[in-house]
Design an enzyme around this catalytic site. Structure first.
Site, PDB file in Angstrom:
ATOM      1  N   SER A   1       0.868  -1.184   0.000  1.00  0.00           N
ATOM      2  CA  SER A   1       0.000   0.000   0.000  1.00  0.00           C
ATOM      3  C   SER A   1       0.902   1.229   0.000  1.00  0.00           C
ATOM      4  O   SER A   1       2.070   1.151   0.420  1.00  0.00           O
ATOM      5  CB  SER A   1      -0.850   0.004   1.281  1.00  0.00           C
ATOM      6  OG  SER A   1      -1.488   1.257   1.465  1.00  0.00           O
TER       7      SER A   1
ATOM      8  N   TYR B   1      -1.694  -0.506  10.530  1.00  0.00           N
ATOM      9  CA  TYR B   1      -1.875  -0.894   9.116  1.00  0.00           C
ATOM     10  C   TYR B   1      -0.612  -0.556   8.328  1.00  0.00           C
ATOM     11  O   TYR B   1      -0.093  -1.386   7.559  1.00  0.00           O
ATOM     12  CB  TYR B   1      -3.085  -0.170   8.532  1.00  0.00           C
ATOM     13  CG  TYR B   1      -3.304  -0.471   7.071  1.00  0.00           C
ATOM     14  CD1 TYR B   1      -3.730  -1.733   6.651  1.00  0.00           C
ATOM     15  CD2 TYR B   1      -3.065   0.492   6.093  1.00  0.00           C
ATOM     16  CE1 TYR B   1      -3.919  -2.023   5.313  1.00  0.00           C
ATOM     17  CE2 TYR B   1      -3.260   0.212   4.750  1.00  0.00           C
ATOM     18  CZ  TYR B   1      -3.683  -1.042   4.361  1.00  0.00           C
ATOM     19  OH  TYR B   1      -3.858  -1.323   3.032  1.00  0.00           O
TER      20      TYR B   1
HETATM   21  N1  LIG Z   1      -8.733  -0.396  -1.150  1.00  0.00           N
HETATM   22  C1  LIG Z   1      -7.668   0.360  -0.959  1.00  0.00           C
HETATM   23  O1  LIG Z   1      -7.757   1.599  -0.921  1.00  0.00           O
HETATM   24  C2  LIG Z   1      -6.308  -0.282  -0.813  1.00  0.00           C
HETATM   25  C3  LIG Z   1      -5.188   0.544  -0.913  1.00  0.00           C
HETATM   26  C4  LIG Z   1      -3.927  -0.021  -0.788  1.00  0.00           C
HETATM   27  C5  LIG Z   1      -3.787  -1.370  -0.568  1.00  0.00           C
HETATM   28  N2  LIG Z   1      -4.893  -2.167  -0.478  1.00  0.00           N
HETATM   29  C6  LIG Z   1      -4.678  -3.589  -0.240  1.00  0.00           C
HETATM   30  O2  LIG Z   1      -5.294  -4.324  -1.279  1.00  0.00           O
HETATM   31  C7  LIG Z   1      -5.592  -5.630  -0.792  1.00  0.00           C
HETATM   32  C8  LIG Z   1      -7.006  -5.996  -1.210  1.00  0.00           C
HETATM   33  O3  LIG Z   1      -7.923  -5.118  -0.617  1.00  0.00           O
HETATM   34  P1  LIG Z   1      -9.239  -4.568  -1.355  1.00  0.00           P
HETATM   35  O4  LIG Z   1      -9.121  -3.099  -1.442  1.00  0.00           O
HETATM   36  O5  LIG Z   1      -9.498  -5.340  -2.569  1.00  0.00           O
HETATM   37  O6  LIG Z   1     -10.339  -4.830  -0.218  1.00  0.00           O
HETATM   38  P2  LIG Z   1     -11.497  -5.929  -0.058  1.00  0.00           P
HETATM   39  O7  LIG Z   1     -12.465  -5.823  -1.181  1.00  0.00           O
HETATM   40  O8  LIG Z   1     -11.976  -5.770   1.324  1.00  0.00           O
HETATM   41  O9  LIG Z   1     -10.724  -7.296  -0.240  1.00  0.00           O
HETATM   42  C9  LIG Z   1      -9.990  -7.888   0.799  1.00  0.00           C
HETATM   43  C10 LIG Z   1      -9.910  -9.367   0.524  1.00  0.00           C
HETATM   44  O10 LIG Z   1      -9.130  -9.972   1.558  1.00  0.00           O
HETATM   45  C11 LIG Z   1      -9.820 -11.105   2.000  1.00  0.00           C
HETATM   46  N3  LIG Z   1      -9.488 -11.424   3.385  1.00  0.00           N
HETATM   47  C12 LIG Z   1      -9.602 -10.657   4.495  1.00  0.00           C
HETATM   48  N4  LIG Z   1      -9.211 -11.342   5.572  1.00  0.00           N
HETATM   49  C13 LIG Z   1      -8.842 -12.578   5.131  1.00  0.00           C
HETATM   50  C14 LIG Z   1      -8.355 -13.743   5.758  1.00  0.00           C
HETATM   51  N5  LIG Z   1      -8.158 -13.804   7.101  1.00  0.00           N
HETATM   52  N6  LIG Z   1      -8.081 -14.822   4.989  1.00  0.00           N
HETATM   53  C15 LIG Z   1      -8.287 -14.786   3.676  1.00  0.00           C
HETATM   54  N7  LIG Z   1      -8.732 -13.709   3.013  1.00  0.00           N
HETATM   55  C16 LIG Z   1      -9.015 -12.624   3.754  1.00  0.00           C
HETATM   56  C17 LIG Z   1     -11.300 -10.822   1.812  1.00  0.00           C
HETATM   57  O11 LIG Z   1     -12.004 -12.043   1.616  1.00  0.00           O
HETATM   58  P3  LIG Z   1     -12.909 -12.793   2.707  1.00  0.00           P
HETATM   59  O12 LIG Z   1     -13.505 -11.745   3.591  1.00  0.00           O
HETATM   60  O13 LIG Z   1     -13.909 -13.518   1.855  1.00  0.00           O
HETATM   61  O14 LIG Z   1     -11.966 -13.725   3.398  1.00  0.00           O
HETATM   62  C18 LIG Z   1     -11.267 -10.038   0.516  1.00  0.00           C
HETATM   63  O15 LIG Z   1     -11.345 -10.905  -0.584  1.00  0.00           O
HETATM   64  C19 LIG Z   1      -5.367  -5.612   0.717  1.00  0.00           C
HETATM   65  O16 LIG Z   1      -4.125  -6.230   1.014  1.00  0.00           O
HETATM   66  C20 LIG Z   1      -5.293  -4.121   1.034  1.00  0.00           C
HETATM   67  O17 LIG Z   1      -4.483  -3.859   2.156  1.00  0.00           O
HETATM   68  C21 LIG Z   1      -6.162  -1.650  -0.601  1.00  0.00           C
END
Ligand SMILES: NC(=O)c1ccc[n+]([C@@H]2O[C@H](COP(=O)([O-])OP(=O)(O)OC[C@H]3O[C@@H](n4cnc5c(N)ncnc54)[C@H](OP(=O)(O)O)[C@@H]3O)[C@@H](O)[C@H]2O)c1
Length: 252
Positions: A149, A162
């Site tokens: 991130s 985080y």
């Molecule tokens: N959105 C942003 O602004 C942003 C910015 C920078 C980085 N990121 C990073 O991008 C990545 C994906 O996030 P996203 O934005 O796509 O959010 P999201 O839609 O909330 O996706 C998060 C995913 O992680 C899974 N997850 C959470 N806890 C888990 C666990 N214990 N075991 C297995 N899977 C788990 C969730 O699936 P289940 O709940 O079905 O398990 C979901 O598929 C993350 O690493 C996040 O830190 C996001």
């Protein structure tokens, strides 16, 4: 689909595992890579969503399998890698994408959230590495893509834990890169604000409202991050894209 494009893309035919594939960036990446001819192994806890994604990929002629996977369990990750190898005979890429962001001021002492953040975002990546590294060594090829991130590049208030979990992902990835040798690629993708439901779990109302306004105002579509991931994968084997930082143009 353009057959010539697929053949040259460096994605077609690759067995690619994605954690956190049930929504957001992971889901968008699954569709993007499936459209380019990859064979997907999808993991997350919400299997109803994974089933829908696999059905959709299959209905478009693609190949994908899934298994319920909690990245806080080393066994779950080992099983998912094993499942992929059994089904596709190899593992080309592991995308360590699963992550959570229950951010809050440190003064609130949400210690359980701190622990969960480290368990999923940092230890989950380590368990992924532990599951796939021996396979990559044995095969003589492999590619780790770890989702960090911009909070892993710069810390801001309310995001201490985080941010720490993502700084750790970048440090671990760089160490892995140096140890990986000449046949294993390591890529870190550091997105800025992305339009997913990632911030839904923020417990502090004020912090959540602030970030929701930013996300809705300028967040990147998840497909933009999927495109960056595809770019890293489709490079020739000797080209290792080590880090991509991808922000909305309007993000400071
Ligand atoms: N959105 C942003 O602004 C942003 C910015 C920078 C980085 N990121 C990073 O991008 C990545 C994906 O996030 P996203 O934005 O796509 O959010 P999201 O839609 O909330 O996706 C998060 C995913 O992680 C899974 N997850 C959470 N806890 C888990 C666990 N214990 N075991 C297995 N899977 C788990 C969730 O699936 P289940 O709940 O079905 O398990 C979901 O598929 C993350 O690493 C996040 O830190 C996001």
């Amino acid at each position: 689909m353009n057959m010539n494009g697929e053949t040259m893309s460096g994605i077609k035919g690759k067995a690619i595992m994605i954690t956190g594939a049930s929504s957001g960036i992971g889901e968008a990446t699954a569709f993007r890579l499936a459209a380019a001819g990859a064979k997907l192994i999808l993991g997350a806890r919400r299997t109803d969503r994974l089933q829908d994604i696999v059905s959709s990929i299959e209905s478009h002629g693609g190949e994908a399998i899934y298994a319920k996977t909690d990245v806080t369990s080393r066994n779950d990750l080992s099983s998912l890698v094993q499942l992929g190898c059994e089904r596709f005979g190899k593992l080309d890429v592991l995308i360590n994408n699963a992550g959570i962001g229950p951010i809050s001021p440190l003064d609130e002492l949400r210690v359980e959230d701190w622990e969960a953040t480290i368990d999923v975002n940092t230890k989950g990546v380590l368990y992924g590495i532990a599951a796939a590294l021996p396979i990559f060594r044995e095969q003589g090829f492999g590619h780790f893509i770890n989702i960090a991130s911009t909070a892993g590049l710069k810390t801001v208030a309310n995001q201490a834990v985080y941010s720490g979990s993502k700084f750790a992902v970048r440090a671990i990835s760089e160490g892995l890169r140096q140890e990986a040798g000449s046949r294993i690629r390591v890529t870190v993708i550091s997105p800025g604000v992305v339009q997913t439901n990632f911030i839904d779990g923020i417990p502090n109302r004020e912090v959540k409202d602030q970030l929701t306004t930013v996300r809705d105002g300028l967040g990147l579509p998840a497909e933009a991050v999927a495109g960056a991931i595809a770019f890293a994968i489709e490079q020739p084997a000797g080209v290792d894209i080590n880090e991509i930082v991808i922000r909305p143009t309007a993000q400071v």
